[in-house]
Design a protein around this motif. Sequence first.
Motif, PDB file in Angstrom:
ATOM      1  N   THR A   1      12.341   1.299  -0.141  1.00  0.00           N
ATOM      2  CA  THR A   1      10.942   1.275   0.300  1.00  0.00           C
ATOM      3  C   THR A   1      10.002   1.494  -0.882  1.00  0.00           C
ATOM      4  O   THR A   1       8.788   1.450  -0.713  1.00  0.00           O
ATOM      5  CB  THR A   1      10.655   2.339   1.376  1.00  0.00           C
ATOM      6  N   GLY A   2      10.559   1.745  -2.066  1.00  0.00           N
ATOM      7  CA  GLY A   2       9.737   1.940  -3.262  1.00  0.00           C
ATOM      8  C   GLY A   2       9.651   0.669  -4.092  1.00  0.00           C
ATOM      9  O   GLY A   2       9.941  -0.424  -3.602  1.00  0.00           O
ATOM     10  N   SER A   3       9.268   0.828  -5.321  1.00  0.00           N
ATOM     11  CA  SER A   3       9.125  -0.337  -6.194  1.00  0.00           C
ATOM     12  C   SER A   3      10.490  -0.809  -6.663  1.00  0.00           C
ATOM     13  O   SER A   3      11.306  -0.004  -7.106  1.00  0.00           O
ATOM     14  CB  SER A   3       8.281   0.037  -7.415  1.00  0.00           C
TER      15      SER A   3
ATOM     16  N   GLY B   1      16.961  -5.228 -12.891  1.00  0.00           N
ATOM     17  CA  GLY B   1      18.159  -4.838 -13.614  1.00  0.00           C
ATOM     18  C   GLY B   1      18.649  -3.432 -13.294  1.00  0.00           C
ATOM     19  O   GLY B   1      19.365  -2.807 -14.061  1.00  0.00           O
ATOM     20  N   TYR B   2      18.273  -2.989 -12.152  1.00  0.00           N
ATOM     21  CA  TYR B   2      18.517  -1.638 -11.681  1.00  0.00           C
ATOM     22  C   TYR B   2      19.990  -1.399 -11.335  1.00  0.00           C
ATOM     23  O   TYR B   2      20.572  -2.146 -10.558  1.00  0.00           O
ATOM     24  CB  TYR B   2      17.610  -1.518 -10.458  1.00  0.00           C
ATOM     25  N   GLU B   3      20.577  -0.374 -11.899  1.00  0.00           N
ATOM     26  CA  GLU B   3      21.959  -0.068 -11.501  1.00  0.00           C
ATOM     27  C   GLU B   3      21.873   1.069 -10.489  1.00  0.00           C
ATOM     28  O   GLU B   3      21.637   2.217 -10.851  1.00  0.00           O
ATOM     29  CB  GLU B   3      22.808   0.331 -12.717  1.00  0.00           C
ATOM     30  N   PRO B   4      22.027   0.721  -9.228  1.00  0.00           N
ATOM     31  CA  PRO B   4      21.622   1.668  -8.195  1.00  0.00           C
ATOM     32  C   PRO B   4      22.386   2.983  -8.188  1.00  0.00           C
ATOM     33  O   PRO B   4      21.791   4.047  -8.044  1.00  0.00           O
ATOM     34  CB  PRO B   4      21.841   0.902  -6.898  1.00  0.00           C
ATOM     35  N   ILE B   5      23.708   2.938  -8.346  1.00  0.00           N
ATOM     36  CA  ILE B   5      24.477   4.164  -8.136  1.00  0.00           C
ATOM     37  C   ILE B   5      24.119   5.236  -9.167  1.00  0.00           C
ATOM     38  O   ILE B   5      23.927   6.397  -8.830  1.00  0.00           O
ATOM     39  CB  ILE B   5      25.986   3.856  -8.146  1.00  0.00           C
ATOM     40  N   ASP B   6      23.971   4.821 -10.433  1.00  0.00           N
ATOM     41  CA  ASP B   6      23.676   5.804 -11.479  1.00  0.00           C
ATOM     42  C   ASP B   6      22.401   6.592 -11.194  1.00  0.00           C
ATOM     43  O   ASP B   6      22.316   7.786 -11.479  1.00  0.00           O
ATOM     44  CB  ASP B   6      23.551   5.117 -12.843  1.00  0.00           C
ATOM     45  N   GLU B   7      21.405   5.883 -10.648  1.00  0.00           N
ATOM     46  CA  GLU B   7      20.139   6.541 -10.352  1.00  0.00           C
ATOM     47  C   GLU B   7      20.316   7.582  -9.236  1.00  0.00           C
ATOM     48  O   GLU B   7      19.771   8.687  -9.310  1.00  0.00           O
ATOM     49  CB  GLU B   7      19.105   5.481  -9.946  1.00  0.00           C
ATOM     50  N   GLY B   8      21.083   7.234  -8.215  1.00  0.00           N
ATOM     51  CA  GLY B   8      21.367   8.183  -7.138  1.00  0.00           C
ATOM     52  C   GLY B   8      22.125   9.396  -7.656  1.00  0.00           C
ATOM     53  O   GLY B   8      21.799  10.542  -7.314  1.00  0.00           O
TER      54      GLY B   8
ATOM     55  N   ARG C   1       0.833  -1.199   0.000  1.00  0.00           N
ATOM     56  CA  ARG C   1       0.000   0.000   0.000  1.00  0.00           C
ATOM     57  C   ARG C   1       0.873   1.256   0.000  1.00  0.00           C
ATOM     58  O   ARG C   1       0.557   2.245  -0.654  1.00  0.00           O
ATOM     59  CB  ARG C   1      -0.943   0.014   1.213  1.00  0.00           C
ATOM     60  N   PHE C   2       1.984   1.212   0.749  1.00  0.00           N
ATOM     61  CA  PHE C   2       2.872   2.370   0.759  1.00  0.00           C
ATOM     62  C   PHE C   2       3.479   2.625  -0.620  1.00  0.00           C
ATOM     63  O   PHE C   2       3.577   3.767  -1.078  1.00  0.00           O
ATOM     64  CB  PHE C   2       3.988   2.217   1.798  1.00  0.00           C
ATOM     65  N   ARG C   3       3.877   1.528  -1.312  1.00  0.00           N
ATOM     66  CA  ARG C   3       4.454   1.715  -2.655  1.00  0.00           C
ATOM     67  C   ARG C   3       3.446   2.376  -3.600  1.00  0.00           C
ATOM     68  O   ARG C   3       3.812   3.224  -4.400  1.00  0.00           O
ATOM     69  CB  ARG C   3       4.923   0.372  -3.225  1.00  0.00           C
ATOM     70  N   THR C   4       2.181   1.963  -3.488  1.00  0.00           N
ATOM     71  CA  THR C   4       1.138   2.584  -4.315  1.00  0.00           C
ATOM     72  C   THR C   4       1.013   4.074  -3.989  1.00  0.00           C
ATOM     73  O   THR C   4       0.940   4.917  -4.876  1.00  0.00           O
ATOM     74  CB  THR C   4      -0.213   1.872  -4.077  1.00  0.00           C
ATOM     75  N   LEU C   5       1.005   4.378  -2.685  1.00  0.00           N
ATOM     76  CA  LEU C   5       0.929   5.780  -2.247  1.00  0.00           C
ATOM     77  C   LEU C   5       2.107   6.588  -2.793  1.00  0.00           C
ATOM     78  O   LEU C   5       1.942   7.689  -3.326  1.00  0.00           O
ATOM     79  CB  LEU C   5       0.929   5.838  -0.712  1.00  0.00           C
TER      80      LEU C   5
END
Lengths: 217, 217
Positions: free
Chosen positions: B169-171, B175-182, A115-119
């Motif tokens: 805590t999000g979706s 295949g996510y490259e974490p550092i580039d997004e930050g 539910r939090f992700r949807t929010l």
Amino acid sequence: MAAQDTRNRVVTEAIRLFNAQGSAAVSTNHIAEAAGISPGNLYYHYRNKEEIIRAIFDRVDAHWAASFVLPDDRVPALGDVRVVVRQTFAGIWTYRFFYRELGALTRRDPELAARFRTLRERGIAGTESLLRAFHGAGVIDGPVDDDDLRRLARLMMLVAEFWLPFEETGSAVPGYEPIDEGVALLMQILDPYLADRALAGMAGARSAIPAREGGER
Amino acid sequence: MAAQDTRNRVVTEAIRLFNAQGSAAVSTNHIAEAAGISPGNLYYHYRNKEEIIRAIFDRVDAHWAASFVLPDDRVPALGDVRVVVRQTFAGIWTYRFFYRELGALTRRDPELAARFRTLRERGIAGTESLLRAFHGAGVIDGPVDDDDLRRLARLMMLVAEFWLPFEETGSAVPGYEPIDEGVALLMQILDPYLADRALAGMAGARSAIPAREGGER
């Protein structure tokens, strides 16, 4: 006392206790006592603490939904940006245990996490729409493309959600008015995008935050 | 094995286990086993898990100190901003359990909390100095006053420190490259301030991140 009144009272007292002591330190018995009902009566309405926390989340959810509303009878202006930002921080302050404990709460309860992700996603999409409306109205100008708007919306969500733990893991400031500082940080993200004409006529636009009820809506 | 080697191995294995499982789920016995030493040998070097976490914090501290260094033989350029930002996120990724558990770890250990606050304040001051140097060199331009620089530095610190819990805590993105997004989120804060002349000649300056070793330093 009607069932709905009892439930509201349980949720309100739970928020107050969780904010003051953290959710781990507060039992359903503490909540029942604070609400002036028996533990048995509380269990009639909520089977456990997780159910109370989900009921609190319903309020968080409703607060965010109400925060992303723009006037539909006129073009949005800079004052509306500030109202939205301030509304956001007011909600985060009201439900502050939730933002302090976000990681632990969502790890413990997969339903709450979903539910939090949807929010969160709705919040980012809502912020992006607001930014687009402000861009359309000329409040935000300059070269802003869709990627910028999406990233700005994510940034604003990150700062809103984690500003409180950021402050609380930092140096305590005596006499600190928490919401204004959060609002100022969030406005700093938008500041370079704000068109001069949006600032014109708003004396001290960066620091003076008009309260919703004091506005000229 | 020399004492310093043993200590390094304990710290390195503790970081690996904490990152994978969270610090609460990992005992000193697990760490001793991973480091290939007896629990008694581990206790000879570290009395408890808190001491190991403080030893890890020494590395975090050293990493941040090394991240805020600019070349002293020439004027700083946009590439240097990106190197600093990327260095920052590389450190956060290396010590990711620390940033995931920041609130809990600092609440549990007042000494660690005090050391973290010092690190945070030094980080904000360091970021502010870097921004000032970039402003002086014309990499950042536009109307930026001291309050803006201070608030930008705080914003960047907030985003750096809490970007990982924000993502987690999000979706989940496959295949996510974490550092580039930050890095992209942090650069978005600076983007409107970057002077055209700093961008000139840097093709795809917003998305292409030169690795430190591949740079022309």
